[in-house]
Design an enzyme around this catalytic site. Structure first.
Site, mmCIF file in Angstrom:
data_model
loop_
_atom_site.group_PDB
_atom_site.id
_atom_site.type_symbol
_atom_site.label_atom_id
_atom_site.label_comp_id
_atom_site.label_asym_id
_atom_site.label_seq_id
_atom_site.Cartn_x
_atom_site.Cartn_y
_atom_site.Cartn_z
ATOM 1 N N GLU A 36 46.588 21.014 44.318
ATOM 2 C CA GLU A 36 47.419 20.070 43.572
ATOM 3 C C GLU A 36 46.918 18.654 43.853
ATOM 4 O OE1 GLU A 36 51.546 19.520 44.820
ATOM 5 O OE2 GLU A 36 52.083 19.639 42.719
ATOM 6 N N CYS B 36 55.401 17.595 39.382
ATOM 7 C CA CYS B 36 55.172 18.923 39.965
ATOM 8 C C CYS B 36 54.690 19.917 38.921
ATOM 9 C CB CYS B 36 56.437 19.419 40.652
ATOM 10 S SG CYS B 36 57.872 19.287 39.599
ATOM 11 N N GLU C 188 61.712 23.899 45.843
ATOM 12 C CA GLU C 188 60.971 23.556 44.623
ATOM 13 C C GLU C 188 59.700 22.870 45.104
ATOM 14 O OE1 GLU C 188 61.934 24.420 41.756
ATOM 15 O OE2 GLU C 188 64.097 24.680 41.917
ATOM 16 N N LYS D 181 68.805 13.123 51.718
ATOM 17 C CA LYS D 181 67.693 12.451 52.407
ATOM 18 C C LYS D 181 66.644 12.170 51.329
ATOM 19 C CE LYS D 181 63.729 12.032 54.627
ATOM 20 N NZ LYS D 181 62.966 11.067 53.841
HETATM 21 P P1 NAP Z 1 56.811 15.845 50.759
HETATM 22 O O1 NAP Z 1 55.921 15.089 51.608
HETATM 23 O O2 NAP Z 1 56.937 17.302 50.956
HETATM 24 O O3 NAP Z 1 58.236 15.143 50.901
HETATM 25 C C1 NAP Z 1 59.377 15.569 50.203
HETATM 26 C C2 NAP Z 1 60.613 15.166 50.989
HETATM 27 O O4 NAP Z 1 60.639 15.871 52.232
HETATM 28 C C3 NAP Z 1 60.669 13.694 51.345
HETATM 29 O O5 NAP Z 1 62.011 13.268 51.343
HETATM 30 C C4 NAP Z 1 60.113 13.699 52.760
HETATM 31 O O6 NAP Z 1 60.493 12.574 53.507
HETATM 32 C C5 NAP Z 1 60.730 14.970 53.295
HETATM 33 N N1 NAP Z 1 60.028 15.544 54.452
HETATM 34 C C6 NAP Z 1 58.758 15.295 54.874
HETATM 35 N N2 NAP Z 1 58.488 16.027 55.964
HETATM 36 C C7 NAP Z 1 59.596 16.755 56.236
HETATM 37 C C8 NAP Z 1 59.933 17.714 57.239
HETATM 38 N N3 NAP Z 1 59.068 18.075 58.181
HETATM 39 N N4 NAP Z 1 61.157 18.275 57.232
HETATM 40 C C9 NAP Z 1 62.049 17.950 56.268
HETATM 41 N N5 NAP Z 1 61.790 17.034 55.292
HETATM 42 C C10 NAP Z 1 60.580 16.460 55.269
HETATM 43 O O7 NAP Z 1 56.466 15.708 49.223
HETATM 44 P P2 NAP Z 1 56.196 14.365 48.438
HETATM 45 O O8 NAP Z 1 54.833 13.925 48.794
HETATM 46 O O9 NAP Z 1 57.326 13.434 48.590
HETATM 47 O O10 NAP Z 1 56.265 14.892 46.934
HETATM 48 C C11 NAP Z 1 55.182 15.445 46.302
HETATM 49 C C12 NAP Z 1 55.257 16.945 46.291
HETATM 50 O O11 NAP Z 1 56.500 17.382 45.771
HETATM 51 C C13 NAP Z 1 54.220 17.586 45.433
HETATM 52 O O12 NAP Z 1 53.631 18.662 46.093
HETATM 53 C C14 NAP Z 1 55.000 18.083 44.231
HETATM 54 O O13 NAP Z 1 54.444 19.150 43.536
HETATM 55 C C15 NAP Z 1 56.288 18.410 44.816
HETATM 56 N N6 NAP Z 1 57.329 18.370 43.807
HETATM 57 C C16 NAP Z 1 57.850 19.551 43.350
HETATM 58 C C17 NAP Z 1 58.809 19.559 42.375
HETATM 59 C C18 NAP Z 1 59.408 20.840 41.872
HETATM 60 O O14 NAP Z 1 60.448 20.807 41.243
HETATM 61 N N7 NAP Z 1 58.803 21.974 42.126
HETATM 62 C C19 NAP Z 1 59.262 18.349 41.854
HETATM 63 C C20 NAP Z 1 58.711 17.157 42.316
HETATM 64 C C21 NAP Z 1 57.743 17.197 43.309
HETATM 65 P P3 NAP Z 1 59.499 11.296 53.598
HETATM 66 O O15 NAP Z 1 59.412 10.741 52.244
HETATM 67 O O16 NAP Z 1 60.218 10.411 54.545
HETATM 68 O O17 NAP Z 1 58.201 11.790 54.115
#
Ligand code: NAP
Ligand code: MG
Length: 490
Positions: A394, A295, A261, A186
Site C-alpha cells: 500500500e 484505504c 478496518e 483517540k
Molecule cells: P496508523 O498508523 O495505523 O494509525 C491509525 C490510528 O492508530 C491513529 O490514531 C494512530 O495514532 C493509532 N495508533 C498508532 N499506533 C497504535 C498502537 N500501537 N496502538 C493503538 N493505536 C495506535 O494508520 P495511519 O497511518 O493513521 O492511516 C493510514 C492507514 O489507515 C492506511 O494503511 C490505510 O489503508 C488505513 N485506512 C483504512 C481504512 C479502512 O476503512 N479500511 C480507512 C482509512 C485508512 P497516531 O496518529 O498518534 O499514530
C-alpha cells in the site's frame, strides 16, 4: 463556494482533552503541535493524553453508561443524535476548513464530501437507534419461550486515522451511540482538531457528560492504553494493517471485541468493452481523489491489453490537467500529502518502482506550490508486474500502477493475488461479466462501472488482511451490541 469561505473563523479547540463533558488539561500539561501540511506552519497545540488520562476517560465513559444516557429512551437518543447532526451542519464551513487546514485536503472535498458524509452517518444511525431489537422464539424444556435483548457493549474505544478524520470518527461514534454505548475517541495525531471540536459540539447539543470523550496523544501510548484497558469493552480501529495486527494481539488479553478496518491495494479492472471515457474518469478518481490517501483507492489498474495504451493515453492526458494547489482554494482538486514523512514514503515508492523496472508515465516528483508544503505530482507507473512491490504494498498516495491482462480469469487471479481485500472496481458493458467478476473478486466492496462511492446504508470493510467486521449499514449495529438470551419459565 467563493474564495471568501477561507475567511471562516476556524474556532480552534483549546490544547485540552475533552473528558466528562469538559475541557481538561492532559496530566502534566503535555501537548504536541499540529501542522498545516500545505504551509508547514503550526496550526496550534493539541493536548497529549497519558495513560492516567486514559484511566480518567474510561472512568468517565463507564460512569456515563449508568447516568442520564441509559435513562434516555432509544427514540430520545435518536432525536439527540439528529440534533447533533443539525448542529454540525450549521457549522459545516468551519469544520470543513479545519479539516482542510489539518489534513491538507482540498476544501472542495472537506466541504462537499467529508462533512456531508459525516453528517449523513449521524442521521443514518440516529434512525436506527429505536429499531434495534431482539427476537422472541419457542424453545424446548420447561419454558414458555425465550427472547433476546440487544444490549450496548459498554465503553467503545474508537481509534481513527488521519485521511478522513471526521468521516472515520462518525462511522464509529454514530453507530456506537445509536446502540447506547459510550465512546472514547483517540483521533490520529496529524488530524485531531475536528474530533476535539466535535466532542464539544455534541456536548453543547445535549449529549450527556462522559458519553463521548476525546483523547488525542501518541498512538502506542493512548491507543495502546485503551486497547489494554479492562474498562473498555470494544475497540473499533481504522488504520494500517501492522498496527491492526498489534491491536488484535493486545486485545486478546481481555478478550475485547475488535473491529479492524485496515489497508488495501484495491484492483480496478477495465475490460475492452467498457465505456472507456467513463473508465478513465473512474480510474482517475479512484486513485487521485483524496490525494490517494484512501484505504480503498483503486491503486492497481488492470486494463485489457487491447485497450491498455488507448486508455493510458487518455488517462495521462486527464492527469496532466490535475495540478496540486492551495487546499483552501475552491478550485483545487489535489491538496498536500498529510506530512513530510508521508510524502517521503510515497516518493520512495516511486523510486522503488523505477528500480523494479517500472516506467513513469506521468508525475513521480514533488510539486512546488508557493515553495512550501508536502505536495507531489499525480503519478502513473506503467510496465508494472503484479508481483512488484509497487503492485503489492500500500503506497497511500497519488500513485497508480497499470497492468495489462488478456482474459477475465487472469485479471481476477491477479486482483486476488494480494494480502488485501478491501475494494475493487469492474468496468464493462457486459452485465454478465460484471456480476461474474464481482462474485469472484475477494473484496468487501465492489463497484461496477463506478469507483470510490459510499453510502451510510451500505456496509464497508475488508476481506483478508484488510480487516474484519463491517462499518455502516445494518451490519455495523451487530458489532456494537451484545445479544443476551432470556429463557422464560412456564
Ligand atoms: P496508523 O498508523 O495505523 O494509525 C491509525 C490510528 O492508530 C491513529 O490514531 C494512530 O495514532 C493509532 N495508533 C498508532 N499506533 C497504535 C498502537 N500501537 N496502538 C493503538 N493505536 C495506535 O494508520 P495511519 O497511518 O493513521 O492511516 C493510514 C492507514 O489507515 C492506511 O494503511 C490505510 O489503508 C488505513 N485506512 C483504512 C481504512 C479502512 O476503512 N479500511 C480507512 C482509512 C485508512 P497516531 O496518529 O498518534 O499514530
Ligand atoms: Mg495536521
Amino acid at each position: 463556494m467563493s474564495p471568501s469561505s477561507t475567511a471562516v473563523d476556524p474556532n480552534l479547540p483549546p490544547a485540552s482533552l475533552f473528558i466528562g463533558g469538559e475541557w481538561t488539561e492532559a496530566s502534566g500539561g503535555a501537548t504536541f503541535s499540529t501542522e498545516n501540511p500545505a504551509t508547514e506552519e503550526t496550526i496550534c497545540e493539541v493536548a497529549s493524553a497519558s495513560a492516567d488520562d486514559v484511566d480518567r476517560a474510561v472512568a468517565s465513559a463507564n460512569a456515563a453508561l449508568d447516568g442520564d444516557w441509559s435513562k434516555m429512551s432509544a427514540r430520545e437518543r435518536g432525536l439527540l443524535m439528529w440534533r447533533i447532526a443539525d448542529a454540525l451542519e450549521e457549522r459545516i464551513d468551519e469544520f470543513a476548513m479545519v479539516e482542510t487546514l489539518d489534513n491538507g485536503k482540498p476544501i472542495f472535498e472537506s466541504r462537499y464530501v467529508d462533512l456531508p458524509t459525516a453528517i449523513e452517518a449521524l442521521r443514518y444511525f440516529a434512525g436506527w437507534s429505536d429499531k434495534i431489537h431482539g427476537d422472541a422464539f419457542p424453545v424446548q424444556g420447561p419454558f414458555s419461550m425465550a427472547y433476546t435483548r440487544r444490549e450496548p457493549m459498554g465503553v467503545v474505544a474508537a481509534i481513527t486515522p488521519w485521511n478522513f478524520p471526521l468521516i472515520q470518527a462518525m462511522w464509529k461514534i454514530a453507530a456506537a451511540l445509536a446502540c447506547g454505548n459510550t465512546v472514547i475517541h483517540k483521533p490520529a495525531s496529524y488530524t485531531a482538531l475536528t474530533a476535539l471540536k466535535f466532542g464539544e459540539l455534541a456536548s453543547a447539543a445535549g449529549l450527556p457528560a462522559g458519553v463521548l470523550n476525546v483523547v488525542p496523544g501518541g498512538g502506542s501510548e493512548v491507543g495502546g492504553a485503551l486497547v489494554r484497558h479492562p474498562g473498555v469493552a470494544k475497540v473499533s480501529f481504522t488504520g494500517s494493517t501492522d498496527v491492526g495486527k498489534g491491536i488484535m494481539r493486545e486485545a486478546a488479553e481481555t478478550v475485547k471485541r475488535v473491529t479492524l478496518e485496515l489497508g488495501g491495494k484495491s484492483p480496478n479492472i477495465v475490460f475492452a468493452d467498457a465505456d472507456l471515457d467513463q473508465a478513465v474518469k473512474g480510474a482517475y478518481n479512484g486513485i487521485f481523489y483524496g490525494k490517494g490517501e484512501v484505504c480503498a483507492a483503486g491503486s492497481r489498474l488492470f486494463v485489457e491489453r487491447r485497450v491498455h495504451d488507448e486508455l493510458l493515453e487518455k488517462l495521462v492526458e486527464r492527469t496532466g490537467r490535475l495540478q496540486p494547489g492551495d487546499p483552501l482554494h475552491p478550485k483545487t482538486r489535489l491538496g498536500a500529502l498529510v506530512s513530510k514523512g508521508q510524502r517521503e514514503s510515497v516518493l520512495g515508492y516511486v523510486g522503488i518502482g523505477r528500480e523494479e523496472g517500472a516506467e513513469v508515465a506521468h508525475g513521480g516528483e514533488p510539486a512546488d506550490v508557493n515553495g512550501k508544503g508536502y505536495f507531489m505530482q499525480p503519478t502513473i507507473l506503467t510496465g508494472v508486474d503484479n508481483s512488484m512491490r509497487v503492485a503489492q504494498e500500500e503506497i497511500f498516495g497519488p500513485v497508480l500502477v497499470t497492468i495489462p491482462f488478456d482474459e477475465a480469469d487472469e485479471a481476477v487471479e491477479m486482483a486476488n493475488a494480494s494480502i488485501y481485500g478491501l475494494a475493487a472496481g469492474v468496468w464493462t458493458r457486459d452485465i454478465g461479466k460484471a456480476h461474474a467478476v464481482a462474485a469472484k473478486v475477494q473484496a468487501g466492496t465492489v463497484w461496477i462501472n463506478q469507483y470510490n462511492w459510499y453510502d451510510s446504508g451500505a456496509s464497508f470493510g475488508g476481506y483478508k488482511q484488510s480487516g474484519f467486521g463491517r462499518e455502516l449499514g445494518r451490519q455495523a449495529l451487530e458489532s456494537y451490541t451484545e445479544t443476551k438470551t432470556v429463557f422464560v419459565g412456564k
